[in-house]
Design a protein around this motif. Structure first.
Motif, PDB file in Angstrom:
ATOM      1  N   GLY A  13       0.811  -1.210   0.000  1.00 26.35           N
ATOM      2  CA  GLY A  13       0.000   0.000   0.000  1.00 26.35           C
ATOM      3  C   GLY A  13       0.846   1.263   0.000  1.00 26.35           C
ATOM      4  O   GLY A  13       0.538   2.231  -0.707  1.00 26.35           O
ATOM      5  N   LEU A  14       1.926   1.256   0.760  1.00 24.01           N
ATOM      6  CA  LEU A  14       2.824   2.412   0.793  1.00 24.01           C
ATOM      7  C   LEU A  14       3.489   2.626  -0.559  1.00 24.01           C
ATOM      8  O   LEU A  14       3.632   3.763  -1.031  1.00 24.01           O
ATOM      9  CB  LEU A  14       3.884   2.215   1.882  1.00 24.01           C
ATOM     10  CG  LEU A  14       3.387   2.243   3.328  1.00 24.01           C
ATOM     11  CD1 LEU A  14       4.534   1.939   4.290  1.00 24.01           C
ATOM     12  CD2 LEU A  14       2.774   3.596   3.668  1.00 24.01           C
ATOM     13  N   GLY A  15       3.901   1.529  -1.207  1.00 24.96           N
ATOM     14  CA  GLY A  15       4.541   1.643  -2.512  1.00 24.96           C
ATOM     15  C   GLY A  15       3.626   2.254  -3.552  1.00 24.96           C
ATOM     16  O   GLY A  15       4.026   3.150  -4.313  1.00 24.96           O
ATOM     17  N   VAL A  16       2.383   1.792  -3.583  1.00 23.91           N
ATOM     18  CA  VAL A  16       1.420   2.339  -4.542  1.00 23.91           C
ATOM     19  C   VAL A  16       1.121   3.799  -4.239  1.00 23.91           C
ATOM     20  O   VAL A  16       1.045   4.643  -5.145  1.00 23.91           O
ATOM     21  CB  VAL A  16       0.126   1.504  -4.518  1.00 23.91           C
ATOM     22  CG1 VAL A  16      -0.975   2.192  -5.313  1.00 23.91           C
ATOM     23  CG2 VAL A  16       0.385   0.124  -5.088  1.00 23.91           C
ATOM     24  N   ALA A  17       0.941   4.144  -2.962  1.00 21.18           N
ATOM     25  CA  ALA A  17       0.619   5.522  -2.582  1.00 21.18           C
ATOM     26  C   ALA A  17       1.745   6.481  -2.954  1.00 21.18           C
ATOM     27  O   ALA A  17       1.501   7.581  -3.456  1.00 21.18           O
ATOM     28  CB  ALA A  17       0.342   5.591  -1.082  1.00 21.18           C
ATOM     29  N   ILE A  18       2.981   6.064  -2.729  1.00 17.53           N
ATOM     30  CA  ILE A  18       4.119   6.931  -3.044  1.00 17.53           C
ATOM     31  C   ILE A  18       4.250   7.136  -4.547  1.00 17.53           C
ATOM     32  O   ILE A  18       4.566   8.236  -5.014  1.00 17.53           O
ATOM     33  CB  ILE A  18       5.414   6.321  -2.457  1.00 17.53           C
ATOM     34  CG1 ILE A  18       5.378   6.403  -0.931  1.00 17.53           C
ATOM     35  CG2 ILE A  18       6.651   7.022  -2.997  1.00 17.53           C
ATOM     36  CD1 ILE A  18       6.519   5.664  -0.255  1.00 17.53           C
ATOM     37  N   ALA A  19       3.998   6.092  -5.321  1.00 12.16           N
ATOM     38  CA  ALA A  19       4.093   6.209  -6.776  1.00 12.16           C
ATOM     39  C   ALA A  19       2.945   7.032  -7.350  1.00 12.16           C
ATOM     40  O   ALA A  19       3.126   7.801  -8.304  1.00 12.16           O
ATOM     41  CB  ALA A  19       4.106   4.824  -7.411  1.00 12.16           C
TER      42      ALA A  19
END
Length: 268
Positions: A13-19
């Motif tokens: 979830g963090l990876g998608v949000a940052i991207a």
């Protein structure tokens, strides 16, 4: 909440949000919300083709999403109304994808997982793909940040400065295709556009510069992902939709704060 699958879900979830944060800002500034939605809907067709030809889901979704973006950009330059074009391509690509999936024989597929995400089933390889794609998107946006801003603010001024607006739009399309490909496991094709648009829209009232807006959007997206995961775990609700609900509530709070304090958001 400290089990391995929960930790992997949180990192995903963090990876998608940052991207999605910086890309979502450009989508909001350029008023390309339906463009992002159409590209995301095409991902189901990419899933069907991937399973048919036994290629990685990421590759199939990336190729089809990129082709969708290029098709929309090309046809819009030939006189088609953008809203009509996006409506036709968005719904038709989703329909063709769903029909194509129904023809797959001997392949077990959880269609709901691709439509609404299955973040709790993220594995180590999925996590590597998500963070690898997120890193690539951040590098692309960071590399072309000034040129993208210039072409967003004024295309004619960008041309006069030696910047090609068409090239910058292609870079945005490529970045969008990558985000769609990595986010399909987390929130599904029907909710990817929400994770692109809502955090950026929520960040707008608190921002005075484009850079600050991108950072705040990333914070809102990350906070919404973690909070949605926690709420989903406690209340036993679908994780992807719950994450989007939390982010939507944050947008509502942002709009309320803007109304109370009459703050003027960054305008591009």
């Amino acid at each position: 909440m400290l089990d391995d699958f929960i930790l992997r879900a949180a990192l995903a979830g963090l990876g998608v949000a940052i991207a999605a944060a910086p890309l979502g800002c450009f989508i909001v500034w350029r008023r390309m919300a339906f463009f992002g939605d159409a590209t995301a809907h095409a991902a189901i067709l990419g899933v069907a083709l991937s399973l048919t030809f036994y290629i990685p889901i990421f590759v199939g979704v990336l190729v089809v999403s990129l082709l969708m973006g290029i098709t929309v950009a090309t046809m819009s330059e030939r006189g088609y109304a953008m809203d009509t074009l996006l409506g036709v391509l968005s719904h038709s690509s989703l329909a063709f994808g769903l029909v194509a999936v129904s023809f797959l024989s001997g392949v077990r597929i959880d269609l709901m997982a691709y439509l609404f995400g299955d973040i709790l089933a993220v594995g180590k390889m999925d996590l590597g793909v998500i963070w690898g794609g997120a890193a690539l998107v951040l590098m692309l946006i960071g590399w072309r940040w000034s040129a993208l801003l210039m072409s967003t603010v004024n295309a004619e001024l960008a041309c006069a400065s030696g910047i090609s607006p068409k090239r910058e739009k292609i870079i945005l399309t490529l970045s969008l295709a990558i985000v769609v490909a990595v986010a399909i496991k987390v929130v599904g094709v029907l909710l990817i556009a929400a994770m692109l648009i809502i955090p950026a829209a929520a960040a707008r009232p608190f921002s005075r510069t484009p850079e600050i807006m991108a950072i705040i959007a990333a914070i809102i997206g990350c906070g919404g992902s973690l909070a949605g995961l926690k709420v989903s775990f406690v209340m036993d609700t679908p994780t992807g939709p719950t994450i989007v609900c939390i982010v939507a509530l944050l947008f509502g709070i942002s709009a309320f704060v803007q109304y109370i304090f009459r703050s003027k958001p960054v305008n591009i």
